[in-house]
Design a protein around this motif. Structure first.
Motif, PDB file in Angstrom:
ATOM      1  N   CYS A 126     -85.708 -10.230 -64.731  1.00  0.00           N
ATOM      2  CA  CYS A 126     -87.032 -10.060 -65.329  1.00  0.00           C
ATOM      3  C   CYS A 126     -87.005 -10.595 -66.754  1.00  0.00           C
ATOM      4  O   CYS A 126     -86.120 -10.255 -67.539  1.00  0.00           O
ATOM      5  CB  CYS A 126     -87.435  -8.589 -65.327  1.00  0.00           C
ATOM      6  N   ILE A 163     -89.353 -10.740 -70.128  1.00  0.00           N
ATOM      7  CA  ILE A 163     -90.536 -10.150 -70.758  1.00  0.00           C
ATOM      8  C   ILE A 163     -90.851 -10.909 -72.038  1.00  0.00           C
ATOM      9  O   ILE A 163     -89.996 -11.064 -72.910  1.00  0.00           O
ATOM     10  CB  ILE A 163     -90.311  -8.656 -71.079  1.00  0.00           C
ATOM     11  N   SER A 175     -90.500 -14.176 -62.199  1.00  0.00           N
ATOM     12  CA  SER A 175     -91.798 -13.958 -62.839  1.00  0.00           C
ATOM     13  C   SER A 175     -91.615 -13.737 -64.330  1.00  0.00           C
ATOM     14  O   SER A 175     -90.641 -13.135 -64.772  1.00  0.00           O
ATOM     15  CB  SER A 175     -92.493 -12.740 -62.230  1.00  0.00           C
ATOM     16  N   TRP A 221     -93.277 -11.950 -67.523  1.00  0.00           N
ATOM     17  CA  TRP A 221     -94.177 -10.818 -67.706  1.00  0.00           C
ATOM     18  C   TRP A 221     -94.417 -10.535 -69.189  1.00  0.00           C
ATOM     19  O   TRP A 221     -93.602 -10.878 -70.035  1.00  0.00           O
ATOM     20  CB  TRP A 221     -93.566  -9.545 -67.117  1.00  0.00           C
ATOM     21  N   SER A 257     -97.865  -6.018 -68.464  1.00  0.00           N
ATOM     22  CA  SER A 257     -97.913  -6.621 -67.131  1.00  0.00           C
ATOM     23  C   SER A 257     -96.844  -6.042 -66.216  1.00  0.00           C
ATOM     24  O   SER A 257     -97.125  -5.669 -65.076  1.00  0.00           O
ATOM     25  CB  SER A 257     -97.722  -8.136 -67.226  1.00  0.00           C
ATOM     26  N   ILE A 258     -95.624  -5.961 -66.722  1.00  0.00           N
ATOM     27  CA  ILE A 258     -94.544  -5.472 -65.858  1.00  0.00           C
ATOM     28  C   ILE A 258     -94.764  -4.014 -65.466  1.00  0.00           C
ATOM     29  O   ILE A 258     -94.623  -3.631 -64.303  1.00  0.00           O
ATOM     30  CB  ILE A 258     -93.157  -5.650 -66.517  1.00  0.00           C
ATOM     31  N   GLN A 285     -97.700  -3.855 -62.921  1.00  0.00           N
ATOM     32  CA  GLN A 285     -97.340  -4.319 -61.583  1.00  0.00           C
ATOM     33  C   GLN A 285     -96.511  -3.275 -60.841  1.00  0.00           C
ATOM     34  O   GLN A 285     -96.709  -3.040 -59.647  1.00  0.00           O
ATOM     35  CB  GLN A 285     -96.562  -5.642 -61.674  1.00  0.00           C
ATOM     36  N   ILE A 286     -95.583  -2.647 -61.552  1.00  0.00           N
ATOM     37  CA  ILE A 286     -94.749  -1.625 -60.902  1.00  0.00           C
ATOM     38  C   ILE A 286     -95.570  -0.372 -60.609  1.00  0.00           C
ATOM     39  O   ILE A 286     -95.366   0.290 -59.579  1.00  0.00           O
ATOM     40  CB  ILE A 286     -93.510  -1.298 -61.763  1.00  0.00           C
ATOM     41  N   LYS A 293     -84.941  -1.311 -59.965  1.00  0.00           N
ATOM     42  CA  LYS A 293     -85.879  -2.421 -59.808  1.00  0.00           C
ATOM     43  C   LYS A 293     -85.264  -3.750 -60.233  1.00  0.00           C
ATOM     44  O   LYS A 293     -85.439  -4.772 -59.569  1.00  0.00           O
ATOM     45  CB  LYS A 293     -87.143  -2.134 -60.632  1.00  0.00           C
ATOM     46  N   ILE A 295     -82.610  -7.786 -67.556  1.00  0.00           N
ATOM     47  CA  ILE A 295     -83.908  -7.875 -68.229  1.00  0.00           C
ATOM     48  C   ILE A 295     -83.698  -8.545 -69.582  1.00  0.00           C
ATOM     49  O   ILE A 295     -82.849  -8.112 -70.371  1.00  0.00           O
ATOM     50  CB  ILE A 295     -84.548  -6.486 -68.429  1.00  0.00           C
TER      51      ILE A 295
END
Length: 664
Positions: A62, A64, A93, A95, A99-100, A103-104, A226, A230
Motif C-alpha cells: 500500500c 499512501i 493502488s 491511496w 481513501s484507504i 475503502q476498508i 490487510k 505500507i
C-alpha cells in the motif's frame, strides 16, 4: 536473475543513500528523511519495484500519498520501470489517508454480518460535508434558539478529532469545555441521521475505523492482516489520529518525511510525534540531503532560515546545480516599498519584464506567494491592468466548480438513494426557488426520501409535484444505464438535466484523470468515481495551460516554479499576529517561510511594505522578523526602498473599505 536486473537498474538510477533506502527490506520500520527536491519520489517508486522483485503480493503493498498529483506521478514512474523490465503491469493502488480508511470501511460494512457488526451502514455508503445536516438541525425548533451552525460544526469537529465516541467521554468533554448540555443531544441526532442516510463525514471515516477496531476483535484482525508493506509519502502531514491508526496494521512501515515542511498544525499534525519516531532505536533511518532542483544560493538561504528552529532533526541540504549553471544572477532581492499598492504592482511589473527577456518561459513558470487568501485581491487588480494572464489557486469554488460539485452530487444520489443531503442540493440547484421549495426543505429536514415526498403529496396537482415525478423517472432510467459506467453515460446525464456544456467537459476531464489511476477494470464504477472525486485532492486550475500562479504558501506545497516572488513579508501578517505568542506557532510559521523559499528553482525575490492597510487606514509596519534572520556575507541580499509617485495615485482610486473588508 530477475532480482539481479532490478537491483542493477536501481543502483544505476539512485545515489548511495537513495539506493540503501529503496532496497531496505528488514523487519524494522524505516524513516526516509527527505529534504526538498531530494528525489524521494524516485526512491519510493524504486522501493515498490524492489518489493515486487522479491515476489511480495502486489495486493499486500500500500502506498499512501496526500495528493492526487503525487499518486499519479509515483504510478507513472513505477509503470515506466516495469516496462523497462518487461514486468506485468501491477495492481498496486495509490491511496490518500482518507481513501484507504474509507475503502476498508466499505469492506467492513460489506462483511458486517460476518463480523457481527450492528450498523445500518452498507458498502454503498457515501461521503458528505457535514455542514448541510448541521444547518438543518439548527433550524429545528428545539435547537435553533441556542445554537449557531458554525459553532456546532466546530464542536463536532473537536469531539471527533479527540477520538471521543463513548457517551461518558463526550459528556465529560462538553462539561470540561463548559458547552451546553443540549449539544450532546444534537450530536447524537446528527450521527443517527448520518447513519440513516448511509453517509459519512470526513472525521467519521477515521473515528469509525478506531471504534470498530477497538470494539470488535474480528474487525481488528481483518485490519491487522490487510497489508504487509505500507509506504507513507509526506508523512510529516500525518496527524496524530492517522499515525495511531497506522499502528493497527501489522505491516512494515516506511515513513517518507521532512520535518522542515510540517505546516499543518491546524489539521492536528504534530511535530513531536515524528521526533519521537526517529529517536526509536527499532527504526532504521535514511537521510536524503542532495537537492536537484534549486540553485545553490537559494538552497543556502533555506538552510540558513530553518536553523533558527530548535525542535527538529538537524540536516543541511546541498545543491547539485551550482557546478554547471552560472548564467543566473546569484542575488536574492529583498525590496521594501512605501505601501502595499506599490508593492503589489511593482512585483508584477518586474515579473513581466523578466518574462519579456526570457521568451522561452511560460507564465505558469512564475508564482506570487502570500500568507492568506485575501491578499490576492490587489494582485488580481494589477494583473488585469497589466494584461497578465493569471489563476488564483485557492479552496474557494467559482461558479463552474460549484456546478461540477452539483453534478457530482447528482451522481452521488444515483448511487445512494438514502442520501437526502445530496438530493436537496441537486433539487435546490435545478428547481427554481419558490414557496414549493420551502415545503421541500421541510420534508428533507424530516429526512423523507424522494418516494416518500411524492407519495405523501400525490393528491397535490401542481408544477412542483410534477417536476419531482419527472425527476424520479429520469433517476430510474439513469440507474439502469449506469450499470456499465463510462464517458458516454456522463454526457447522457448532462443532456437529461441540461447542466452547462463547459461543465460536462470538465467532468469528463476528471473522469479521464480517474481512469489514469485505476488499475482494475472492475473498479471503474459510478460509485467509485464519486468517492474518488470526494476524497482526492485535485485542482480544477490544473486545466489552465499558461497563467501566472497567485496562491497561498499552503497551496504551493508540492509545486515548483522558475521564478518565485514572496510578498507581504511584514510582522503580524507573516508571521501572523496570533502565531507569535508561542514558540511552537512561531516555528511553524518559520517552516511555512521555508516551504515558500523551496518553491523557487532559479529566481527568488521578496518584498514588504513600510505601511499596511489596517482598519481602513494606512498605518506603519515593520518587516518580518524572518527577514532579519537571512543576512550573511556569503550571499548579497539587496534591501532597497522603491518609490514611484505614479503608484501613489492608485491609493485614491481604490476603495480601502472594499479591499480590506475580508482581511481584518
Amino acid at each position: 536473475m530477475f532480482k539481479g536486473k532490478v537491483q542493477k537498474i536501481i543502483r544505476e538510477n539512485l545515489n548511495d543513500e537513495q539506493y540503501k533506502a529503496a532496497t531496505y527490506n528488514w523487519k524494522k520500520n524505516s524513516i526516509i528523511i527527505a529534504g526538498a527536491w531530494s528525489g524521494k519520489t524516485w526512491t519510493l517508486s524504486y522501493k515498490v519495484i524492489n518489493l515486487l522483485s522479491l515476489w511480495v503480493d502486489e495486493e499486500k503493498i500500500c502506498v499512501i500519498t496526500f495528493t492526487n498529483k503525487a499518486a499519479k506521478e509515483i504510478k507513472h514512474r513505477i509503470v515506466k520501470v516495469q516496462k523497462d523490465l518487461w514486468m506485468i503491469d501491477t495492481k498496486i493502488s495509490m491511496w490518500t489517508f482518507h481513501s484507504i480508511f474509507f475503502q476498508i470501511l466499505k469492506e467492513i460494512f460489506d462483511k458486517k454480518e460476518e463480523f457481527w457488526l450492528k450498523t445500518e451502514y452498507t458498502k454503498n455508503v457515501s461521503i458528505e460535508n457535514n455542514n448541510s445536516i448541521i444547518v438543518w438541525l439548527v433550524c429545528e425548533q428545539e435547537f435553533w434558539s441556542m445554537l449557531s451552525w458554525d459553532n456546532l460544526t466546530k464542536i463536532i469537529w473537536e469531539i471527533k478529532n479527540k477520538w471521543l465516541y463513548l457517551e461518558k467521554d463526550i459528556k465529560d468533554y462538553l462539561f470540561e469545555k463548559k458547552y451546553d448540555e443540549i449539544i450532546y443531544t444534537v450530536y447524537k441526532k446528527y450521527q443517527k441521521l448520518m447513519e440513516k442516510q448511509n453517509i459519512l463525514d470526513f472525521d467519521d471515516i477515521l473515528l469509525l475505523w478506531l471504534k470498530y477496531a477497538y470494539e470488535n476483535e474480528k474487525v481488528k484482525k481483518f485490519i491487522e492482516n490487510k497489508f504487509e508493506y505500507i509506504c507513507i509519502d509526506e508523512a510529516q502531514d500525518t496527524n496524530t489520529v492517522q499515525f495511531e491508526l497506522l499502528k493497527l496494521f501489522k505491516a512494515n512501515l516506511t515513513y517518507i518525511w521532512d520535518d522542515f515542511q510540517s505546516i499543518y498544525k491546524f489539521r492536528w499534525a504534530q511535530m513531536q510525534t515524528f521526533l519521537e519516531i526517529w529517536k526509536d532505536k527499532n527504526v532504521e533511518i535514511f537521510t536524503l540531503l542532495n537537492n536537484y532542483r534549486s540553485l545553490d544560493h537559494i538552497v543556502w538561504m533555506w538552510n540558513n532560515i530553518i536553523k533558527h528552529n530548535d525542535d527538529q532533526f538537524e540536516k543541511e541540504q546541498i545543491s547539485f546545480r551550482w557546478k554547471w549553471e552560472w548564467e543566473f544572477n546569484r542575488k536574492i532581492y529583498v525590496t521594501n516599498y512605501d505601501n502595499q499598492f506599490q508593492e503589489m504592482k511593482q512585483c508584477l511589473i518586474e515579473m513581466k519584464e523578466y518574462k519579456e527577456q526570457h521568451k522561452e518561459l511560460k507564465w505558469s513558470d512564475f508564482a506570487v506567494l502570500y500568507r492568506v487568501n485575501q491578499q490576492s485581491e490587489l494582485l488580481e487588480k494589477y494583473a488585469k491592468e497589466l494584461w497578465i494572464p493569471y489563476i488564483v489557486r485557492s479552496n474557494k469554488l467559482n461558479w463552474v466548480d460549484f456546478q461540477i460539485d452539483i453534478f457530482m452530487s447528482l451522481l452521488k444520489y444515483l448511487t445512494n438513494k438514502k442520501d437526502a443531503t445530496s438530493l436537496v442540493k441537486v433539487l435546490k440547484f435545478l428547481y427554481t426557488w419558490s414557496s414549493n421549495y420551502y415545503d421541500l426543505f421541510f420534508d428533507i429536514t424530516n429526512w423523507k426520501t424522494l418516494d416518500n415526498i411524492i407519495w405523501s403529496r400525490k393528491k397535490d396537482k401542481n408544477e412542483f409535484i410534477e417536476y419531482l415525478y419527472q425527476f424520479k423517472k429520469k433517476i430510474e432510467w439513469l440507474e439502469f444505464k449506469l450499470l456499465n459506467f463510462n464517458e458516454k453515460h456522463l454526457i447522457k446525464i448532462w443532456m437529461i438535466f441540461w447542466i452547462k456544456q463547459n461543465v460536462i467537459w470538465k467532468v469528463i476531464a476528471l473522469y479521464k484523470q480517474y481512469l489514469s489511476l485505476i488499475v482494475r477494470e472492475d473498479e471503474i464504477t459510478c460509485k467509485n468515481f464519486v468517492d474518488w472525486y470526494t476524497l482526492w485532492d485535485f485542482s480544477f486550475e490544473d486545466w489552465v495551460d499558461d497563467a501566472l500562479n497567485l496562491m497561498t504558501i499552503h497551496s504551493s506545497k508540492w509545486l515548483e516554479f522558475h521564478f518565485v516572488y514572496i510578498v507581504w513579508l511584514q510582522d503580524w501578517i507573516f508571521p501572523l499576529q496570533q502565531s507569535i505568542k508561542t514558540k511552537i506557532d512561531t516555528e511553524e510559521e518559520r517552516r511555512l517561510f521555508y516551504v515558500a523559499i523551496t518553491r523557487a528553482k532559479d529566481v527568488l525575490k521578496m518584498s514588504y511594505s513600510l505601511q499596511k492597510i489596517h482598519f481602513w487606514k494606512l498605518s506603519k509596519s515593520k518587516k518580518s522578523r524572518f527577514l532579519n534572520e537571512l543576512w550573511n556575507n556569503n550571499i548579497k541580499i539587496i534591501d532597497k526602498t522603491f518609490y514611484n509617485s505614479k503608484l501613489e495615485e492608485e491609493i485614491n482610486k481604490i476603495d480601502l473599505e472594499e479591499v480590506t473588508e475580508s482581511l481584518f
